[in-house]
Design a protein around this motif. Structure first.
Motif, short mmCIF file in Angstrom:
data_model
loop_
_atom_site.label_atom_id
_atom_site.label_comp_id
_atom_site.label_asym_id
_atom_site.label_seq_id
_atom_site.Cartn_x
_atom_site.Cartn_y
_atom_site.Cartn_z
N GLU A 39 0.85 -1.37 0.08
CA GLU A 39 0.02 -0.02 0.14
C GLU A 39 0.76 1.33 0.12
N ILE A 40 0.53 2.16 -0.78
CA ILE A 40 1.28 3.48 -0.79
C ILE A 40 0.06 4.29 -1.09
N THR A 41 0.42 5.77 -1.12
CA THR A 41 -0.52 6.80 -1.30
C THR A 41 0.12 8.23 -2.08
N PHE A 83 -6.11 7.03 -9.86
CA PHE A 83 -5.09 7.08 -9.07
C PHE A 83 -3.71 6.75 -10.22
N ILE A 87 0.37 7.36 -9.62
CA ILE A 87 1.18 6.54 -9.20
C ILE A 87 2.36 6.52 -10.15
N PHE A 104 1.43 -2.00 -6.31
CA PHE A 104 1.24 -1.11 -5.63
C PHE A 104 -0.32 -1.44 -5.21
N CYS A 106 -3.55 1.42 -3.51
CA CYS A 106 -4.07 2.51 -3.13
C CYS A 106 -5.60 2.54 -2.95
N ARG A 107 -5.83 3.48 -1.89
CA ARG A 107 -7.34 3.83 -1.51
C ARG A 107 -7.49 5.12 -1.19
N ASP A 128 -7.33 0.71 -5.65
CA ASP A 128 -6.56 0.70 -7.15
C ASP A 128 -5.34 -0.32 -6.69
#
Ligand code: ATP
Ligand code: MG
Length: 414
Positions: A39-41, A83, A87, A104, A106-107, A128
């Motif tokens: 998970e990243i953001t 996203f 990203i 990755f 993402c949310r 995502d």
């Protein structure tokens, strides 16, 4: 318009909805985690060109839907409408090409200025996944598999159909593009203004048009699937074999496109007929040309995004709230003890509220309404005996429990 109303197309997410939406996003995070996605953001806003350049100047998102503004420093800023572009920008900014393959998850909220209706909001939430750096079809299979697994875990896979298509490689697509433009030139009179504007720049996107005139024209248009070279056909066969091996059912939809030039090969979408007009719940594709278009070096990628609100509507029910215990002290001395007991139970991992005020009956009723599983009553009688009365709210049964045995006794409510 009253300033006490939220902006059109935005919603306050109140506790039950919040729990439901969080459970959907958490489910995606958990399943993606099992496939090795990290998970990243990326930031909620970026320089406008991050989206304008990647999504292209003929996409709906860029021409109509972006929330773009000039900030106080004079920079053009856009709230992320999706996203993938952020990203890809993050991948390049952070020099992650050293670490491929990168997977990755993402949310978070995304923003699009479109006409609000059921299932179509201006601030909504996506989950995502993206795999960057894998050119071969195994990544396509895995990305679709994680999507199917996620929907299955949510319990909505049975209400959705996976539509699958291929956009082929650049050579196939360019050759086909000429054919399609040739066909469309002959039907200019029947096309909408939007589609006329896209005719040269982005003709594939016209397959996505919701205009009836456009749809009639596209019904007889030549199909990309009939113009694939060998490499593109092999790639698609490989993806389909993988899905077959995994028992993931799909339908071929030769009109399914991602109308952006950097998309290639696999395009897919899980659609449902349970949400009325807004049938797309999870959509994705391969975007091998994206990074180059953003000014970086060529880097393959594939991913999908899903709408959390639409999936939540499919799921319907929020998961149960955690078990609640309410402590009700009666009288000043008991209040002091009640405070201590409340805090002790919280430290032991229980969800505990204090029944603040009113007579006993009122407080019990309030605890009942809040969904308490048990109420802990501490009155003067109890204090002198060093106990509390625990009322099981389901059965109404009351038991005296020594204060120092409360944590153990209530452990079942954890
Ligand atoms: P649509 O055809 O419904 O406009 P889209 O092609 O614009 O969808 P994507 O850009 O692929 O959608 O976004 C991925 C997912 O995000 C969609 O499948 C959908 O579940 C959700 N989504 C898209 N737009 C909205 C919106 N305005 N409100 C709520 N969810 C949305
Ligand atoms: Mg849209």
């Amino acid at each position: 318009m009253s300033s006490l109303q939220p902006v059109r197309g935005t919603h306050d997410i109140l506790p039950d909805d919040f729990r439901l939406q969080k459970s959907v996003a958490d489910c995606a995070a958990e399943i993606a985690g099992r496939y090795g996605f990290k998970e990243i953001t990326p930031p909620v806003f970026e320089f406008t060109e991050v989206f304008a350049r990647t999504l292209g100047d003929t996409s709906d998102i860029v021409t109509k839907e972006m929330y773009t503004f000039e900030d106080r420093g004079g920079d053009s800023i856009t709230l992320r409408p999706e996203f993938t572009a952020g990203i890809a920008r993050a991948f390049m900014s952070n020099g992650l090409a050293q670490e491929i393959p990168c997977k990755f998850f993402c949310r978070g909220p995304v923003f699009r200025h479109e006409r609000p209706q059921k299932g179509r909001l201006r601030q909504f939430h996506q989950v995502d996944v993206e795999i960057i750096g894998v050119p071969g079809p195994l990544a396509d299979i895995e990305v679709i598999a994680v999507g199917a697994h996620f929907l299955e875990t949510l319990g909505v896979l049975g209400d959705a159909v996976l539509q699958l298509n291929t956009l082929g490689d650049t050579e196939s697509r360019l050759a086909y593009r000429e054919k399609l433009i040739g066909y469309l030139e002959g039907h200019k009179g029947d096309l909408s203004e939007d589609s006329l504007a896209r005719l040269q720049k982005n003709p594939l996107r016209i397959f996505d048009s919701k205009d009836h005139g456009d749809q009639a024209v596209m019904a007889d248009a030549p199909l990309l699937g009939d113009h694939l070279n060998d490499h593109s056909n092999e790639f698609f066969t490989h993806v389909r074999d993988g899905l077959d091996a995994l028992g993931i059912a799909y339908e071929i939809n030769s009109r399914l496109v991602r109308g952006l030039d950097y998309y290639c090969h696999t395009a897919f979408e899980f659609v449902t007929d349970t949400l009325g007009a807004q049938g797309a719940v999870l959509a994705g594709g391969r975007y091998d040309g994206l990074m180059e278009q953003m000014g970086g070096r060529a880097m393959p990628g594939i991913g999908w995004a899903a709408g959390v609100e639409r999936l939540s509507m499919m799921v319907g029910e929020a998961p149960a709230a955690p078990n609640l215990i309410v402590v009700i002290p009666l009288g000043d001395v008991a209040e002091r003890e009640g405070l201590k007991v409340t805090q002790q139970l919280r430290h032991a991992g229980l969800v505990v509220e204090m029944g603040y005020s009113g007579n006993m009956k009122k407080r019990i009723n309030r605890a009942n309404k809040a969904g308490a599983g048990a109420v802990v009553i501490i009155g003067e009688d109890e204090l002198t005996k060093g106990v509390a009365t625990v009322r099981n709210m389901e059965t109404g049964e009351q038991t005296e429990i020594a204060l120092d045995a409360l944590v153990d006794h209530l452990a079942a409510y954890r």
